[in-house]
Design a protein around this motif. Structure first.
Motif, PDB file in Angstrom:
ATOM      1  N   GLY A  68      42.001 -16.042 -40.391  1.00  0.00           N
ATOM      2  CA  GLY A  68      42.645 -14.844 -39.859  1.00  0.00           C
ATOM      3  C   GLY A  68      42.242 -13.607 -40.638  1.00  0.00           C
ATOM      4  O   GLY A  68      41.959 -12.554 -40.054  1.00  0.00           O
ATOM      5  N   ALA A  69      42.188 -13.740 -41.963  1.00  0.00           N
ATOM      6  CA  ALA A  69      41.801 -12.599 -42.796  1.00  0.00           C
ATOM      7  C   ALA A  69      40.350 -12.209 -42.512  1.00  0.00           C
ATOM      8  O   ALA A  69      40.014 -11.016 -42.447  1.00  0.00           O
ATOM      9  N   ALA A  70      39.496 -13.213 -42.301  1.00  0.00           N
ATOM     10  CA  ALA A  70      38.091 -12.929 -42.006  1.00  0.00           C
ATOM     11  C   ALA A  70      37.961 -12.204 -40.669  1.00  0.00           C
ATOM     12  O   ALA A  70      37.161 -11.273 -40.518  1.00  0.00           O
ATOM     13  N   ILE A  71      38.770 -12.624 -39.676  1.00  0.00           N
ATOM     14  CA  ILE A  71      38.740 -11.950 -38.371  1.00  0.00           C
ATOM     15  C   ILE A  71      39.173 -10.497 -38.541  1.00  0.00           C
ATOM     16  O   ILE A  71      38.552  -9.572 -38.005  1.00  0.00           O
ATOM     17  N   LYS A  72      40.229 -10.302 -39.323  1.00  0.00           N
ATOM     18  CA  LYS A  72      40.736  -8.954 -39.550  1.00  0.00           C
ATOM     19  C   LYS A  72      39.661  -8.076 -40.217  1.00  0.00           C
ATOM     20  O   LYS A  72      39.512  -6.903 -39.874  1.00  0.00           O
ATOM     21  N   ARG A  73      38.903  -8.672 -41.152  1.00  0.00           N
ATOM     22  CA  ARG A  73      37.844  -7.900 -41.813  1.00  0.00           C
ATOM     23  C   ARG A  73      36.714  -7.586 -40.844  1.00  0.00           C
ATOM     24  O   ARG A  73      36.182  -6.482 -40.831  1.00  0.00           O
ATOM     25  N   ALA A  74      36.357  -8.576 -39.999  1.00  0.00           N
ATOM     26  CA  ALA A  74      35.229  -8.386 -39.090  1.00  0.00           C
ATOM     27  C   ALA A  74      35.585  -7.414 -37.967  1.00  0.00           C
ATOM     28  O   ALA A  74      34.738  -6.632 -37.519  1.00  0.00           O
ATOM     29  N   VAL A  75      36.823  -7.481 -37.468  1.00  0.00           N
ATOM     30  CA  VAL A  75      37.246  -6.615 -36.359  1.00  0.00           C
ATOM     31  C   VAL A  75      38.546  -5.931 -36.776  1.00  0.00           C
ATOM     32  O   VAL A  75      39.632  -6.421 -36.479  1.00  0.00           O
ATOM     33  N   PRO A  76      38.436  -4.797 -37.464  1.00  0.00           N
ATOM     34  CA  PRO A  76      39.629  -4.216 -38.104  1.00  0.00           C
ATOM     35  C   PRO A  76      40.770  -3.881 -37.141  1.00  0.00           C
ATOM     36  O   PRO A  76      41.933  -3.932 -37.541  1.00  0.00           O
ATOM     37  N   GLN A  77      40.486  -3.564 -35.874  1.00  0.00           N
ATOM     38  CA  GLN A  77      41.604  -3.191 -34.994  1.00  0.00           C
ATOM     39  C   GLN A  77      42.295  -4.425 -34.404  1.00  0.00           C
ATOM     40  O   GLN A  77      43.284  -4.290 -33.689  1.00  0.00           O
ATOM     41  N   ALA A  78      41.779  -5.645 -34.709  1.00  0.00           N
ATOM     42  CA  ALA A  78      42.375  -6.859 -34.139  1.00  0.00           C
ATOM     43  C   ALA A  78      43.418  -7.435 -35.102  1.00  0.00           C
ATOM     44  O   ALA A  78      43.453  -7.127 -36.279  1.00  0.00           O
ATOM     45  N   MET A  79      44.304  -8.290 -34.533  1.00  0.00           N
ATOM     46  CA  MET A  79      45.172  -9.101 -35.375  1.00  0.00           C
ATOM     47  C   MET A  79      44.427 -10.409 -35.628  1.00  0.00           C
ATOM     48  O   MET A  79      43.940 -11.030 -34.678  1.00  0.00           O
ATOM     49  N   GLY A  80      44.338 -10.832 -36.904  1.00  0.00           N
ATOM     50  CA  GLY A  80      43.691 -12.106 -37.183  1.00  0.00           C
ATOM     51  C   GLY A  80      44.515 -13.256 -36.643  1.00  0.00           C
ATOM     52  O   GLY A  80      44.037 -14.104 -35.904  1.00  0.00           O
ATOM     53  N   VAL A  81      45.797 -13.263 -37.026  1.00  0.00           N
ATOM     54  CA  VAL A  81      46.713 -14.322 -36.612  1.00  0.00           C
ATOM     55  C   VAL A  81      47.982 -13.670 -36.093  1.00  0.00           C
ATOM     56  O   VAL A  81      48.441 -12.683 -36.648  1.00  0.00           O
ATOM     57  N   SER A  82      48.525 -14.221 -35.016  1.00  0.00           N
ATOM     58  CA  SER A  82      49.866 -13.805 -34.623  1.00  0.00           C
ATOM     59  C   SER A  82      50.748 -15.045 -34.592  1.00  0.00           C
ATOM     60  O   SER A  82      50.530 -15.947 -33.790  1.00  0.00           O
ATOM     61  N   TYR A  83      51.694 -15.063 -35.518  1.00  0.00           N
ATOM     62  CA  TYR A  83      52.651 -16.169 -35.549  1.00  0.00           C
ATOM     63  C   TYR A  83      53.999 -15.525 -35.302  1.00  0.00           C
ATOM     64  O   TYR A  83      54.738 -15.193 -36.229  1.00  0.00           O
ATOM     65  N   TYR A  84      54.329 -15.304 -34.017  1.00  0.00           N
ATOM     66  CA  TYR A  84      55.380 -14.327 -33.726  1.00  0.00           C
ATOM     67  C   TYR A  84      56.795 -14.892 -33.743  1.00  0.00           C
ATOM     68  O   TYR A  84      57.532 -14.770 -32.786  1.00  0.00           O
TER      69      TYR A  84
END
Lengths: 307, 276, 429
Positions: free
Chosen positions: C182-198
């Motif tokens: 999730g952190a890697a996704i957030k770094r690669a695509v800053p406007q995205a949420m890496g993980v949503s555990y709502y």
């Protein structure tokens, strides 16, 4: 007897005319009176009794607990914040809903050819189904997908999450509330404005009132007094009953920032099934509403005296 | 002086038009989304006009693959059922309150005035318990029953009947008309404008009501329009937001169209809620 | 008034019953069956039809369907007092303990242990995983036979995973792995949420329980009377919840808004019910090739996932009806009935044999995303129930969890408060 009095032609009856009319009246009023009894009065009595018990829906045993429900209510943080939020909501909606509507009405009233167009547009939200429109609002207010957040950001407000920020959610619901009721209040004000005689303005002009603002303060505002009172009270009562937008958009969240009286009442009575406690809460809500209505009756009475 | 008037004119239009845009924006968004293809529904912020017209599939889904049409039919049944009983009970009772001296009249009218302050949320708990005990939850009867009583209608029609000329009533009685006949053949026809206005008020209130249906209805078979749209929105039953907006449009349309067609009567009917 | 014909028929039936005491000989037993959720009729009805086809002597008749598990539970408790119980009812898992304890004290519920033993020594093991069967156990006895079951799974966007340098074919099976991805996704695509555990907006405490149970924790003590999530597993769970926000860029938004954002490609990974598969697939449309994965489990021995759903309980007292009811319950938990229910709901099958190619095997081949749920069969744990104040407790917990995730409360302070307030509410129930 009553049946005969009502349905048989006059010649077939022998009772005195007064008695006949009384019987007819009783017969006509009976169905409505029966409904009043079963739908309003009996439930009120049951409600008062329930509020003194610990009844839960489906429970086998019930105990009298006296005023314990009322005591619990005033130490219940959820109930207390529901009261606070409800009054805050009213405090947001009231000035915007009354003065906004007055401003719109004054502007619309001055228009001639476009008047009906504006009237229709501003009244449109009143006729819409709030639940359906709330799903549209949810959509518009999505922090990353909706158009409102980027729009506000481009106006320099930063990226706001209007429904999920505890500091903003209640105001957002209030804005939607104003959106829905503005046109309604506008129509009431328009009626008030149309009732002001033109010669009052001419007289004011002779007295030296120049300019729109002066005219407004000297003539329009005093003459609209009764209408304004009326709009204020009705807006207060309907804002007090806010429910639909809470259910559809926030469910009382985030962090309880949009818990309102009717929503908490709904949760306690029909979600937690704490019937006794919810009954006590209903009694308090009823007390608030009665107070507001008494105020309304007083003001309308005064209006009648001065008019 | 002329330029000042022009400025005032421009300023007032500017303010009204800005407000009008804000008022209309949700409707425009709803309509645009209802004809948007599913893949464009989100992320449509910067290109609000759909690239292709998908209204047919969205409205087809809302009409044929969702509960929205049934909710609308239910809404019509409930609204008309409520209105019919309201008129049948309130008109004669209001006439009696206005024109016929009968024992308990003062008390009844006092109760009507008291009832004006009480919304459905107050008797809701006991009524719910009674309906649950009798096994009547989730029925049309449960949806309609609390609204058979209309203290507002009683109040409104009483005020109207009080203005009805006494001479006509006396003449009718001399002609041998019974009170039943007088109510339905003289008083009610004269009250048609008030009845029309009241009907608008009643139908709008119950078409849109959420609180009571949310409590007594659990099955999709009995959903009213607001419940229909909530169920459609719930991701368990559907995931197409274009179709959802088509459904929202369909549910909002009847009242909006009625308003556009019969504007004066509609506004008069609704503004009477101000009395409530 | 008995006619001669009635008498003859009666005698013949009695003789037949004596001669061959099999179910088949019992002419037309009618089972009175109660289940919740009107929309469930769409699979309850076809299952009953298949059952009646296979067992011509038994008729299944459904009572008025109740809106949810809570109302069904109340109806059964009232029915016990007035002797109006149905022959078979499908009780929500989380309501089963209270139901079984109340009814067994009054001798109104049938423990199934001897019936199961009667099916042969290996029958239970061949058909059910022990964890699945345990969902129907109360105080060591088998009162319920699982019918519907569902536990949360992961949905992910393989394109975002790939952009973050992850392998879309190998979803992490640990929470450290999920956080890192999730952190890697957030770094690669800053406007995205890496993980949503709502868990801040989910409409039940199911996802929150999952986060505790996967680490080997439980919400309640074994007797169901005290809070058990105040220990290490609970603390690990709230710390994870906070890290989704701080490390994976999760925003605390509404449940619908979360699904919308995932569907537009704005979120890397979300966790939700397998029953939402059709809906989420629909929402995603053609934007990206949606994938699912089983719920990661930290504690491989004691960890698991909370399982929602229902179990069949037998309340009939008449021996013939009891026999017929057992046939029906057995059939419902059998592979054919499971195939019908699972294909319609996305739930996981309760029966091991249902995975065979002639039942769900082909379905899973064609719908690989549906298989993730089935892989969790032997990780099933009960969805724990706090009793009458459950909905209130959920609301209080959700608020505290939101405060923890926002950073208003530390995980330690928040957890302590959650334990305290939950215990207080359990006492006043």
């Amino acid at each position: 007897m009553a049946f005969a009095a009502v349905f048989l032609p006059r010649a077939a009856r022998s009772a005195s005319p007064d008695r006949r009319l009384a019987l007819a009246g009783a017969a006509f009023a009976a169905p409505a009176a029966l409904l009043l009894l079963t739908i309003l009065l009996a439930p009120l009595v049951v409600l008062l009794l329930l509020s003194l018990t610990d009844y839960r829906l489906g429970a086998v045993a019930v105990r009298w607990v006296g005023l314990a429900n009322y005591a619990e209510m005033f130490s219940d943080p959820v109930f207390r914040r529901a009261i606070r939020n409800t009054f805050l909501y009213v405090a947001f909606v009231l000035p915007a809903g009354v003065f906004g509507a007055l401003a719109v009405a004054a502007l619309v009233h001055a228009r001639t050819r476009t008047r009906s167009v504006y009237e229709v547009i501003y009244f449109l939200p009143v006729t819409s189904t709030l639940v359906a429109m709330a799903t549209v609002w949810q959509f518009l207010l999505h922090p990353t997908l909706g158009p409102v957040t980027p729009l506000l950001a481009s106006l320099g407000f930063g990226r706001l999450d209007l429904l999920n920020d505890p500091d903003l959610a209640l105001v957002t619901l209030a804005v939607i509330g104003v959106w829905q009721m503005l046109g309604f209040n506008m129509v009431l004000f328009l009626a008030g404005l149309s009732a002001i005689p033109r010669d009052l303005y001419e007289a004011a002009a002779l007295d030296g009132a120049a300019g729109a603002i002066d005219r407004f303060l000297r003539v329009t505002w005093p003459m609209l007094g009764p209408t304004t009172m009326f709009v204020t009270i009705t807006t207060t009562i309907s804002a007090f009953k806010v429910f639909d937008t809470v259910v559809v958009l926030t469910r009382g969240g985030p962090l309880g920032a949009t818990d309102t009286l009717l929503y908490v009442l709904y949760l306690e009575g029909f979600h937690y099934f704490r019937t006794g406690y919810a009954a006590a809460m209903t009694v308090i809500v009823l007390a608030f509403l009665c107070a507001l209505s008494l105020l309304q009756a007083r003001l309308i009475e005064r209006r009648v005296h001065y008019a | 002086m002329r330029w000042r008037a022009l400025l005032a004119w421009a300023l007032s239009h500017l303010m009204l038009a800005t407000g009008a845009v804000l008022m209309l924006a949700p409707f425009v968004w709803m309509l645009l989304t209802s004809i948007r293809p599913a893949e464009e529904v989100f992320g449509a912020v910067f290109n609000p006009i759909p690239s292709r017209f998908a209204g047919v599939e969205n409205y087809a889904q809302a009409l044929f693959a969702s509960n929205v049409p049934r909710a609308m039919v239910n809404g019509a049944v409930v609204c008309l059922g409520i209105l019919a009983v309201q008129l049948a009970t309130a008109l004669p009772a209001a006439y009696a309150l206005a024109r016929l001296p009968f024992p308990g009249r003062g008390m009844l009218f006092g109760l009507v005035l008291f009832g004006l302050t009480i919304p459905i949320q107050v008797p809701a708990l006991p009524l719910y318990l009674a309906l649950a005990e009798t096994g009547l939850l989730d029925t049309f009867f449960a949806l309609m029953f609390p609204f058979f009583l209309t203290v507002f209608g009683l109040f409104l029609f009483r005020q109207f009947f009080r203005t009805y000329p006494e001479e006509i009533l006396q003449a009718a009685r001399l002609d041998g008309m019974g009170e039943f006949e007088i109510v339905w053949r003289l008083a009610v026809p004269a009250a048609l404008p008030a009845i029309g206005a009241f009907s608008v008020f009643s139908v709008v209130a119950h078409w849109n009501d959420l609180y009571w249906p949310l409590i007594v209805v659990t099955s999709t078979e009995r959903a009213t329009p607001p419940l229909g749209i909530l169920a459609f929105r719930d991701a368990e039953t559907g995931g197409n937001y274009g179709a959802l907006m088509a459904g929202a449009t369909l549910i909002t349309a009847p009242l909006v169209v009625a308003f556009l067609v019969a504007r004066r009567g509609f506004v008069r009917g609704l503004t009477m809620t101000g009395l409530k | 008034m008995l006619t001669r014909k009635d008498f003859l028929l009666g005698t013949a039936a009695a003789a037949g019953a004596l001669a061959a005491p099999a179910v088949r000989a019992q002419a037309a037993v009618t089972l009175d069956v109660l289940h919740a959720y009107p929309s469930f009729a769409r699979f309850f009805t076809p299952v009953a039809e298949e059952f009646m086809k296979a067992n011509p002597g038994i008729r299944v008749s459904f009572r008025q369907i109740l809106p949810n598990y809570d109302e069904l539970h109340q109806a059964l408790l009232r029915g016990a007092l007035t002797n109006q119980l149905p022959d078979v009812a499908f009780s929500g898992f989380n309501r089963l303990p209270e139901l079984a304890r109340t009814l067994s004290a009054r001798n109104q519920i049938l423990a199934l242990d001897t019936l199961i033993a009667g099916e042969g020594a290996s029958w239970a093991a061949e058909n059910f995983s022990p964890r699945m069967l345990a969902l129907g156990k109360v105080d060591g006895r088998q009162y319920g036979m699982p019918f519907n079951a569902s536990s949360p799974i992961a949905y992910y966007n393989p394109e975002l995973v790939a952009r973050a340098g992850g392998d879309p074919d190998r979803f992490p099976d640990s929470w450290e792995g999920v956080i890192a991805l999730g952190a890697a996704i957030k770094r690669a695509v800053p406007q995205a949420m890496g993980v949503s555990y709502y868990i801040n907006s989910f409409d039940s405490d199911w996802l929150w329980q999952a986060l505790v149970q996967q680490g080997g924790g439980r919400m309640l003590s074994a007797d169901g009377k005290s809070v058990a999530f105040g220990g290490e597993a609970g603390l690990a769970a709230v710390r994870l919840a906070r890290r989704f926000v701080t490390e994976c860029g999760m925003q605390l938004i509404g449940a619908d808004q979360n699904r919308q954002q995932f569907a537009t490609g704005g979120t890397g990974i979300i966790f939700d019910s397998p029953a939402r598969l059709a809906v989420i697939t629909n929402l995603v449309g053609g934007r990206f090739p949606l994938r699912t994965a089983p719920f990661p489990i930290t504690d491989k021995v004691n960890g698991g996932v909370p399982t929602g759903g229902n179990a069949a309980v037998i309340m009939a007292s008449d021996p013939a009806k009891r026999r017929a009811a057992w046939e029906y319950v057995k059939f419902s938990a059998g592979p054919l009935a499971q195939k019908i229910a699972v294909e319609m709901t996305g739930y996981l099958p309760v029966n091991l044999k249902a995975l065979a190619p002639e039942f769900l095997g082909r379905f899973y081949e064609q719908n690989p995303n549906a298989r993730s749920a089935a892989l969790q069969m032997d990780r099933s744990l009960p969805w724990e129930d706090y009793g009458a104040n459950g909905p209130r407790i959920h609301r209080v917990q959700q608020e505290i969890l939101t405060a923890i995730m926002r950073g208003d409360l530390t995980p330690e302070a928040g957890l302590a408060r959650m334990v305290r307030e939950t215990e207080a509410l359990m006492r006043t129930a």
